[in-house]
Design a protein around this motif. Structure first.
Motif, PDB file in Angstrom:
ATOM      1  N   ASN A   1      -4.700  -3.045  -3.333  1.00 49.73           N
ATOM      2  CA  ASN A   1      -4.043  -2.998  -2.027  1.00 49.73           C
ATOM      3  C   ASN A   1      -4.701  -3.937  -1.016  1.00 49.73           C
ATOM      4  O   ASN A   1      -4.035  -4.465  -0.128  1.00 49.73           O
ATOM      5  CB  ASN A   1      -4.041  -1.567  -1.496  1.00 49.73           C
ATOM      6  CG  ASN A   1      -3.120  -0.654  -2.289  1.00 49.73           C
ATOM      7  OD1 ASN A   1      -2.164  -1.117  -2.924  1.00 49.73           O
ATOM      8  ND2 ASN A   1      -3.413   0.633  -2.274  1.00 49.73           N
TER       9      ASN A   1
ATOM     10  N   ARG B   1       0.791  -1.229   0.000  1.00 48.26           N
ATOM     11  CA  ARG B   1       0.000   0.000   0.000  1.00 48.26           C
ATOM     12  C   ARG B   1       0.828   1.285   0.000  1.00 48.26           C
ATOM     13  O   ARG B   1       0.543   2.193  -0.769  1.00 48.26           O
ATOM     14  CB  ARG B   1      -0.969   0.006   1.175  1.00 48.26           C
ATOM     15  CG  ARG B   1      -1.898   1.225   1.208  1.00 48.26           C
ATOM     16  CD  ARG B   1      -2.783   1.185   2.445  1.00 48.26           C
ATOM     17  NE  ARG B   1      -3.635   0.017   2.452  1.00 48.26           N
ATOM     18  CZ  ARG B   1      -4.832  -0.027   1.871  1.00 48.26           C
ATOM     19  NH1 ARG B   1      -5.306   1.034   1.234  1.00 48.26           N
ATOM     20  NH2 ARG B   1      -5.550  -1.138   1.931  1.00 48.26           N
TER      21      ARG B   1
ATOM     22  N   ASN C   1      -3.068  -6.969  -1.510  1.00 42.22           N
ATOM     23  CA  ASN C   1      -1.608  -6.819  -1.459  1.00 42.22           C
ATOM     24  C   ASN C   1      -0.951  -7.310  -2.748  1.00 42.22           C
ATOM     25  O   ASN C   1       0.089  -7.976  -2.717  1.00 42.22           O
ATOM     26  CB  ASN C   1      -1.024  -7.572  -0.253  1.00 42.22           C
ATOM     27  CG  ASN C   1       0.276  -6.964   0.223  1.00 42.22           C
ATOM     28  OD1 ASN C   1       0.401  -5.749   0.320  1.00 42.22           O
ATOM     29  ND2 ASN C   1       1.238  -7.811   0.560  1.00 42.22           N
TER      30      ASN C   1
ATOM     31  N   ARG D   1       1.486   5.038  -5.548  1.00 40.21           N
ATOM     32  CA  ARG D   1       0.608   4.661  -4.441  1.00 40.21           C
ATOM     33  C   ARG D   1      -0.731   5.373  -4.526  1.00 40.21           C
ATOM     34  O   ARG D   1      -1.700   4.960  -3.868  1.00 40.21           O
ATOM     35  CB  ARG D   1       1.279   4.913  -3.095  1.00 40.21           C
ATOM     36  CG  ARG D   1       1.842   6.279  -2.909  1.00 40.21           C
ATOM     37  CD  ARG D   1       2.602   6.349  -1.583  1.00 40.21           C
ATOM     38  NE  ARG D   1       3.313   7.615  -1.449  1.00 40.21           N
ATOM     39  CZ  ARG D   1       4.554   7.715  -1.047  1.00 40.21           C
ATOM     40  NH1 ARG D   1       5.240   6.628  -0.731  1.00 40.21           N
ATOM     41  NH2 ARG D   1       5.124   8.876  -0.934  1.00 40.21           N
TER      42      ARG D   1
END
Length: 120
Positions: free
Chosen positions: A71, A28, A74, A51
């Protein structure tokens, strides 16, 4: 720290989807990227996603490859369409916290690579 998967053998014009995840690094807060290295050539940055979900593509893959991230899972993805023989390479994912995320220089965390072979 990063594990890339999804490589394989595909005919020219075909598609492959690569995934990159980690059991030790939470993606993240990182900018993420895909690199590739063909035999006898230097490793090159081909796609990156910040990001904040901004994206960058090298001219060689623009319009045919798509980078994305989830995110919650992951995981970072690279969807490759219209593959060509010259896309044959080992593909690596990498992570960076450097503000210049469109540059290869700041990527410090790497996966082991996954082989993509395109038959002509």
């Amino acid at each position: 720290q990063l594990q890339a998967s999804g490589g394989g053998l595909v005919q020219a014009g075909g598609s492959l989807g690569l995934s990159c995840t980690s059991s030790t690094l939470t993606v993240r807060p990182y900018h993420m990227a895909w690199f590739r290295q063909a035999p006898g050539q230097e490793r090159e940055l081909i796609a990156a996603i910040s990001r904040s979900f901004a994206t960058y593509y090298a001219d060689s893959v623009k319009g045919t490859f798509t980078i994305s991230r989830d995110n919650a899972k992951n995981t970072v993805y690279l969807q490759m369409n219209g593959l060509k023989f010259e896309d044959t390479a080992v593909y690596y994912c990498a992570a960076s916290q450097n503000v210049n995320w469109r540059s290869a220089v700041g990527y410090k965390y790497w996966g082991q690579g996954t082989q993509v072979t395109v038959s002509s």
